[in-house]
Each structure stands twice: as C-alpha cells, then as structure tokens.
Design a protein around this motif. Structure first.
Motif, short mmCIF file in Angstrom:
data_model
loop_
_atom_site.label_atom_id
_atom_site.label_comp_id
_atom_site.label_asym_id
_atom_site.label_seq_id
_atom_site.Cartn_x
_atom_site.Cartn_y
_atom_site.Cartn_z
N ASP A 245 -5.46 2.38 7.59
CA ASP A 245 -4.58 3.28 8.35
C ASP A 245 -3.60 2.47 9.20
O ASP A 245 -2.39 2.77 9.24
N ALA A 246 -4.12 1.44 9.87
CA ALA A 246 -3.27 0.60 10.72
C ALA A 246 -2.24 -0.16 9.88
O ALA A 246 -1.06 -0.25 10.26
N LEU A 247 -2.67 -0.67 8.75
CA LEU A 247 -1.75 -1.42 7.89
C LEU A 247 -0.64 -0.52 7.34
O LEU A 247 0.50 -0.98 7.17
N GLY A 248 -0.97 0.74 7.07
CA GLY A 248 0.05 1.67 6.61
C GLY A 248 1.18 1.81 7.62
O GLY A 248 2.37 1.83 7.25
N ILE A 249 0.82 1.87 8.90
CA ILE A 249 1.82 1.98 9.97
C ILE A 249 2.61 0.68 10.11
O ILE A 249 3.85 0.68 10.22
N ILE A 250 1.89 -0.43 10.09
CA ILE A 250 2.52 -1.74 10.27
C ILE A 250 3.50 -2.04 9.12
O ILE A 250 4.60 -2.58 9.34
N LYS A 251 3.11 -1.71 7.91
CA LYS A 251 3.99 -1.98 6.76
C LYS A 251 5.29 -1.18 6.85
O LYS A 251 6.35 -1.67 6.44
N GLN A 252 5.21 0.03 7.39
CA GLN A 252 6.43 0.84 7.55
C GLN A 252 7.35 0.25 8.62
O GLN A 252 8.57 0.22 8.46
N LYS A 253 6.75 -0.23 9.71
CA LYS A 253 7.54 -0.69 10.84
C LYS A 253 8.06 -2.12 10.67
O LYS A 253 9.12 -2.47 11.21
N TYR A 254 7.29 -2.95 9.95
CA TYR A 254 7.63 -4.38 9.92
C TYR A 254 7.65 -4.93 8.49
O TYR A 254 7.25 -6.06 8.25
N SER A 255 8.12 -4.15 7.55
CA SER A 255 8.13 -4.58 6.15
C SER A 255 8.93 -5.86 5.93
O SER A 255 8.67 -6.62 5.00
N ASP A 256 9.90 -6.11 6.81
CA ASP A 256 10.73 -7.31 6.67
C ASP A 256 10.08 -8.55 7.29
O ASP A 256 10.55 -9.67 7.08
N LYS A 257 8.97 -8.34 8.04
CA LYS A 257 8.36 -9.46 8.75
C LYS A 257 6.94 -9.80 8.28
O LYS A 257 6.40 -10.84 8.67
N ILE A 258 6.35 -8.93 7.47
CA ILE A 258 4.96 -9.16 7.06
C ILE A 258 4.79 -8.98 5.54
O ILE A 258 5.60 -8.33 4.88
N LYS A 259 3.70 -9.58 5.06
CA LYS A 259 3.24 -9.36 3.70
C LYS A 259 1.74 -9.07 3.79
O LYS A 259 1.02 -9.80 4.48
N VAL A 260 1.27 -8.02 3.14
CA VAL A 260 -0.14 -7.64 3.19
C VAL A 260 -0.78 -7.92 1.83
O VAL A 260 -0.28 -7.51 0.79
N ILE A 261 -1.91 -8.64 1.86
CA ILE A 261 -2.70 -8.89 0.66
C ILE A 261 -4.03 -8.16 0.81
O ILE A 261 -4.77 -8.41 1.76
N THR A 262 -4.33 -7.26 -0.11
CA THR A 262 -5.61 -6.53 -0.11
C THR A 262 -6.36 -6.84 -1.39
O THR A 262 -5.80 -6.76 -2.48
N VAL A 263 -7.65 -7.24 -1.25
CA VAL A 263 -8.49 -7.51 -2.42
C VAL A 263 -9.79 -6.72 -2.28
O VAL A 263 -10.19 -6.34 -1.19
#
Length: 382
Positions: A245-263
């Motif tokens: 849930d938190a990553l969903g919010i972060i990805k929307q707000k900071y897509s230009d500054k972060i990359k998320v890897i989920t395994v």
C-alpha cells in the motif's frame, strides 16, 4: 567440544556453526530445509510429502485417520541416524518443533536425541508456546498475531503459530522445559515473553557471518532503489500488504526518483543477489527487533524497514531511525519515512554505515559463538 545443532531457521544455526568452528569446535547440524530456503545441512531430514500427489495422499490420510505420514517419515529418518546423533557435549534445539511435526512426534524426536547426549538447550527462535501465548494476551502494542486478530488474514492461519496454544503443543512445551538446561532468546521478540522465567538464560543476538556479507558503500545515481521481498506464506504476518500500500503511494508521487523491485518466494541465494543493487529494503512490520533477513541486509549496508521498537532502542541504547527504520503497522507512517529518505539521500548513506557498524558490534558470528559457549559452560549439568 562436539556440538549438535538441531533444526535450522533463516541460517541462524549455520552462522553459529561457522563461529564455533572458528573457535575450533566440532559442529553438526541435523535439520530439514527451512521451507523453500535451502540452507546447508550436515544431516538432512527430507520432507517427502510437501507437494504434488504425495501431499494430497498425506492430507487425505490425516483427515481420515489422524495419522501424519510426514511426521512418521521424519522420525524414521532420525532414528536411522542414531549413530550420528549421539555422544555430543552440547545439543541445542532451534525451536520446540524444529521439524514441523505433530506434537507427539516432536516429543519422541526430542527424547530420542536428548537422551543420547549431554546438556540440552533450547532456542526461543520462531513461534513457540510462550511467544504465541504472550502475543495472544494484552502485553504488546501489536504483535505477529495482529493481522489474525484484525481478521485481515483468513487464508493462512498456520503461519501464526496458533497450533502452539493447543493442549498437545502446550504439553510438548512443558515436557521440553522440564528436561532442558535452559532456554536462550535470539532477539527481543522472544526475550520479552521469557523475562523472569526460571529456565531463561538470556538474550544472545542472532549471529551474522559478516565475512560472507561484503559491505559496499551505497552510491545513489539516477534513482533510489527500493527492494521488497515477499514470502507468500507469511504475506500478512510480515505486513507485506502494508508495504505494498505504501509503495503504491510512493510510486505515484516519486516515479522519477525511485525504482521498486518486488520478488516472491526466492531461495536464499537468489534473494541475496536480488537485493544487492538496492539502497532500501522493506523487511517486516509486526516485530520489535530485526530478524535474519533484516540483519544480513544491514550487514551489507542496506537501509532496512523492520522491527526497531523502543524496547530494542533501550536495550542497545540507540536513537530511533539511525540504524534501521522502525516499520509501524500503518501505511501512512511507512510513506512518511520513505519520503524522508527520498528527500534526504545523505541520510541513506549515514544509516547504511551505522547499520554495518551495529552488526559488527552486536551480531558478529564469532562473538555470538563465544556468548553461547559461555552460557552453555555456565549452565552445564555435571
């Protein structure tokens, strides 16, 4: 000394073995694999009914007769190793049910091994009667049982260790405690329930083989990489839903500054490789101290979101969010702390270095081995 380590969770006994071997002791691990995580085992007990048609046959037989085919097969393998499981100076069981068998079979396994050796100890590591009973009470602000009590997780109740509250597992607990020299906690989550227990010998922080975990100073180039490793079986228990849930919010707000890897459900060796490139690792939420995944990631210099509650802060006399990030069971709190790191990348570098230093000071595998030897030596029966 000859030392037998029974069971393996999250590589704890392997790291302890490596530390004890550095001190010239003779160590043997007898264990089944820890789920899909295939840690090294000297005497491997094979679980033959975990999947496919064999699992279906086992489950059907159990429903019809109450006979646990897997448990029966496990004790047969252990009995066949009798000559290799006797004559040790120290035996340590990693848990009250190190082989995941029925209470009846675990009792027989405990008696079979302990009766053939000197000085038997128990680790409180992973759910057991005391920790689950404590979590089931009103002692904690939140616990591993919180998702279950909130009705969030209705699909995998096995993961919460509720079986330990059943009469047969409670009886197993008392049977073991009547025979052991004492019990040792592996972190604060197991230390808190054991305080003032007459058999409690103290907390020895989880041993981490820092020689196998190279620290590399973090470098942030284009984007901050956030790693989220999921074990499907423990999805709610570890708070993975809150992290997502938190990553969903972060990805929307900071897509230009972060990359998320989920395994999901990676074996240990692949899991370690998968998070190497990340700076931030999301580990677990419903904890007061760090588990093994978190500690190994800290040793490699990752900024880890995990258990780091005030009890842990007080025990080690450290300040909040300077070594790890305390992950609260609240998505907004996780978002707030991720934002703080994204906006202050220098903090990521600072916490990374602090994390490695903390592991070297408090979790060094040779120091840990010395602590075990000291407790075993002090409490051996003559």
């Amino acid at each position: 000394m000859k030392i037998l380590l029974v069971g393996e969770y999250s590589r704890l006994h392997n790291s302890l073995k490596e530390g004890l071997e550095k001190l010239n002791h003779d160590i043997t691990i007898v264990a089944a694999y820890d789920g899909f995580k295939k840690y090294d085992v000297d005497l491997l007990i094979k679980k033959k009914y975990r999947r496919g048609i064999k699992k279906k046959v086992k489950n059907l037989l159990y429903r019809l007769t109450g006979f646990d085919l897997e448990s029966y097969n496990v004790i047969q393998q252990i009995q066949q190793l009798e000559s290799q499981l006797r004559g040790y100076d120290i035996v340590q069981f990693i848990n009250e049910t190190p082989f995941g068998c029925s209470a009846e079979i675990e009792t027989k396994i405990f008696d079979f091994i302990s009766s053939r050796n000197n000085n038997t100890y128990l680790l409180s590591c992973g759910t057991d009667y005391i920790s689950v009973n404590y979590a089931n009470g009103k002692n904690l602000r939140y616990s591993i049982l919180t998702p279950y009590k909130n009705g969030k997780d209705k699909t995998n109740l096995f993961a919460y260790g509720l079986k330990f509250l059943k009469p047969e597992f409670k009886a197993l607990h008392y049977h073991i405690y009547n025979k052991i020299n004492g019990v040792i906690a592996s972190d604060m989550d197991y230390h808190l329930p054991l305080q003032n227990h007459p058999k409690y010998l103290g907390l020895i922080p989880n041993p981490i083989n820092i020689d196998n975990l190279k620290f590399e100073e973090l470098k942030i180039k284009d984007k901050i990489i956030i790693f989220h490793g999921i074990n499907i079986q423990n999805y709610y228990k570890k708070g993975n839903d809150i992290f997502e849930d938190a990553l969903g919010i972060i990805k929307q707000k900071y897509s230009d500054k972060i990359k998320v890897i989920t395994v999901r459900n990676l074996p240990y060796s692949e899991y370690i490789k998968a998070y190497n490139q990340s700076q931030i690792l999301l580990d677990q939420i419903y904890a007061y101290d760090q588990g093994y995944n978190a500690l190994e990631a800290m040793a490699k210099g990752k900024v880890v979101f995990t258990g780091a509650e005030k009890e842990w802060l007080n025990h080690y006399n450290v300040k909040e969010d300077t070594i790890v990030i305390n992950a609260l069971p609240n998505a907004a709190s996780i978002v707030e702390k991720l934002e703080w790191l994204i906006k202050n990348p220098s903090k990521i570098i600072e916490i990374s270095k602090n994390a490695r230093q903390f592991i070297e000071e408090h979790h060094h595998y040779v120091t840990s081995a010395k602590n075990y030897l000291n407790i075993w030596g002090t409490n051996n029966k003559l």
